[in-house]
Design a protein around this motif. Sequence first.
Motif, PDB file in Angstrom:
ATOM      1  N   ALA A  18       0.830  -1.187   0.000  1.00  0.00           N
ATOM      2  CA  ALA A  18       0.000   0.000   0.000  1.00  0.00           C
ATOM      3  C   ALA A  18       0.865   1.237   0.000  1.00  0.00           C
ATOM      4  CB  ALA A  18      -0.904   0.002   1.243  1.00  0.00           C
ATOM      5  N   PRO A  19       0.495   2.264  -0.763  1.00  0.00           N
ATOM      6  CA  PRO A  19       1.293   3.475  -0.818  1.00  0.00           C
ATOM      7  C   PRO A  19       1.001   4.403   0.343  1.00  0.00           C
ATOM      8  CG  PRO A  19      -0.531   3.697  -2.314  1.00  0.00           C
ATOM      9  CD  PRO A  19      -0.640   2.329  -1.720  1.00  0.00           C
ATOM     10  N   GLY A  20       1.066   3.969   1.546  1.00  0.00           N
ATOM     11  CA  GLY A  20       0.815   4.797   2.701  1.00  0.00           C
ATOM     12  C   GLY A  20       0.761   3.966   3.945  1.00  0.00           C
TER      13      GLY A  20
ATOM     14  N   VAL B 190       9.816  -1.782   4.865  1.00  0.00           N
ATOM     15  CA  VAL B 190       9.252  -0.581   5.476  1.00  0.00           C
ATOM     16  C   VAL B 190       8.053  -0.106   4.673  1.00  0.00           C
ATOM     17  CG1 VAL B 190      11.539   0.075   6.319  1.00  0.00           C
ATOM     18  CG2 VAL B 190      10.702   1.057   4.179  1.00  0.00           C
ATOM     19  N   ASP B 191       7.241   0.757   5.285  1.00  0.00           N
ATOM     20  CA  ASP B 191       6.092   1.337   4.603  1.00  0.00           C
ATOM     21  C   ASP B 191       6.561   2.375   3.590  1.00  0.00           C
ATOM     22  OD1 ASP B 191       3.614   3.331   4.452  1.00  0.00           O
ATOM     23  OD2 ASP B 191       2.906   1.399   5.212  1.00  0.00           O
ATOM     24  N   THR B 192       5.765   2.602   2.568  1.00  0.00           N
ATOM     25  CA  THR B 192       6.121   3.554   1.516  1.00  0.00           C
ATOM     26  C   THR B 192       6.411   4.938   2.081  1.00  0.00           C
ATOM     27  OG1 THR B 192       4.713   2.355  -0.034  1.00  0.00           O
ATOM     28  CG2 THR B 192       5.381   4.568  -0.668  1.00  0.00           C
ATOM     29  N   VAL B 193       5.629   5.392   3.059  1.00  0.00           N
ATOM     30  CA  VAL B 193       5.840   6.734   3.610  1.00  0.00           C
ATOM     31  C   VAL B 193       7.143   6.827   4.391  1.00  0.00           C
ATOM     32  CG1 VAL B 193       3.378   7.251   3.728  1.00  0.00           C
ATOM     33  CG2 VAL B 193       4.501   6.175   5.689  1.00  0.00           C
TER      34      VAL B 193
ATOM     35  N   SER C 168       6.936  10.596  -0.498  1.00  0.00           N
ATOM     36  CA  SER C 168       6.161  10.549   0.739  1.00  0.00           C
ATOM     37  C   SER C 168       5.060   9.518   0.675  1.00  0.00           C
ATOM     38  CB  SER C 168       5.546  11.930   1.010  1.00  0.00           C
ATOM     39  OG  SER C 168       4.582  12.229   0.032  1.00  0.00           O
ATOM     40  N   GLY C 169       4.847   8.938  -0.501  1.00  0.00           N
ATOM     41  CA  GLY C 169       3.876   7.862  -0.616  1.00  0.00           C
ATOM     42  C   GLY C 169       2.575   8.270  -1.237  1.00  0.00           C
TER      43      GLY C 169
END
Length: 461
Positions: free
Chosen positions: A12-14, A150-153, A448-449
Amino acid sequence: MSPVPDRTPARAPGPAPGGAPTRLLRNRGFTSLVTVQAVSVLGNQIMSIALPLLTLELTGSPAQAGIVAGLGAAPYVVFSLVAGALVDRWDHRTVLMVCNVLRAGVILWVPLAHAAGLLSVVQLYVVSLATGTAFVFFNIAELKALPLTVDTVQLQKASSVNAVTESTGGLIGPGVGGTLVGLGSTPLVGGVLALFVAAVSYAVSVLPLFALPRSPARTRTSVRRAGKEGEERAGGGGGSGIRGEIVEGLAFLWHHRAIRRIALVSAGLNLLFSPAYLAVMVLAGTDLHMSDAAIGLLFSLGGAAGILGGVLAPRLTRRLTHAKVIVGSLAAWAVVMPLLPWAMTPAMLVAGWMLVTLISPVYDVTQLSYRLSLISDELQGRVNSTFRFIAWGLRPLATGAGGLVTAALGPRATLGIAAGGMVLLALGAVLTSRRRPLLPANDGEAASGTAADTSCKDGCS
């Protein structure tokens, strides 16, 4: 090649639906990856000092040292595209483990050959080529692991941590390498000792990898399926689908205007910087008469400057667009690079090198976090290997040519040519960016996502 079809990102982008993503220092997978990187970078930096010094001691020839360095970079030209397709298919944790075990084993050949009285420059050729090949697979697997961990953000902050880790290795490694070379009864014995320590570091780095999560099976399956589809579009007839996967990675990068431009700029930088490292080493040792330990300290101080650059990078991109940071980095290099050929004392050379290495993480963190945010998980290996193929493809030629120029004309001539090339590259980037922006107008959102999309709808040509 036709444009790559849009694919839904595997992550997911966030932030995760449950709330904010896990903090980086509490993310076991990320801390394991950083630990592996830290220990491996230490080995890389020790080798970067010990192998050229050992070659110079064994042969007395800067040209031979350039050939050894060029062979270490050559595998990116030969293997990177295939490596990217294979790494996308394979579990990245296994790839990282196998690569560092292989590097440790190959480097241990040098101390054993020296003990048997059989050490020759040909063996150093083989060691450089073999460890360079392992690095290709290791580096691509490492890049693939980061957005899966890690997450995209968090990509920009994670990339900054990686840059600081790299620079910390650059701070410690050369000093350790130079000290180890100096500890030997002769520089030859010291170089062999330093390579033994590098081999141990690669072996030790395997241990933290057991805590790193494996690649999701669904991602590897989708890669194989996409590869077969890509091969059919390319006119292939079934088979393993490797060719189709390579075509898909090439097509994505080439049709994505922003990533393509960054790759071409990075290629220019590598063409200029590849011979500079050896030239600085020769300048320090021959013209300025610095000891092996002092040369190690020179590169360690460069690593210290790199740590500061890694810390500054995310702060700069919060205040400026990614394009401005990238172009500004090129302009800053154009100003400080001419200091190197004009360095008349060790202090002047140290100051110039620190300024050059201060800028490197700013550029690297900015472009890396930006491009990783634009690539879906199942394409990470192929697109990043294609990027490295373009960006690093000229390194073997540039390094070898730099060694020949240094041997024929001296290190100051090599550094002068590199500085002149940097001025032209920066001038070209500034003039081009005035006519057409280097990156899309929304480039501040990508890392920043909020714009992490693989469809190329705002960045492809």
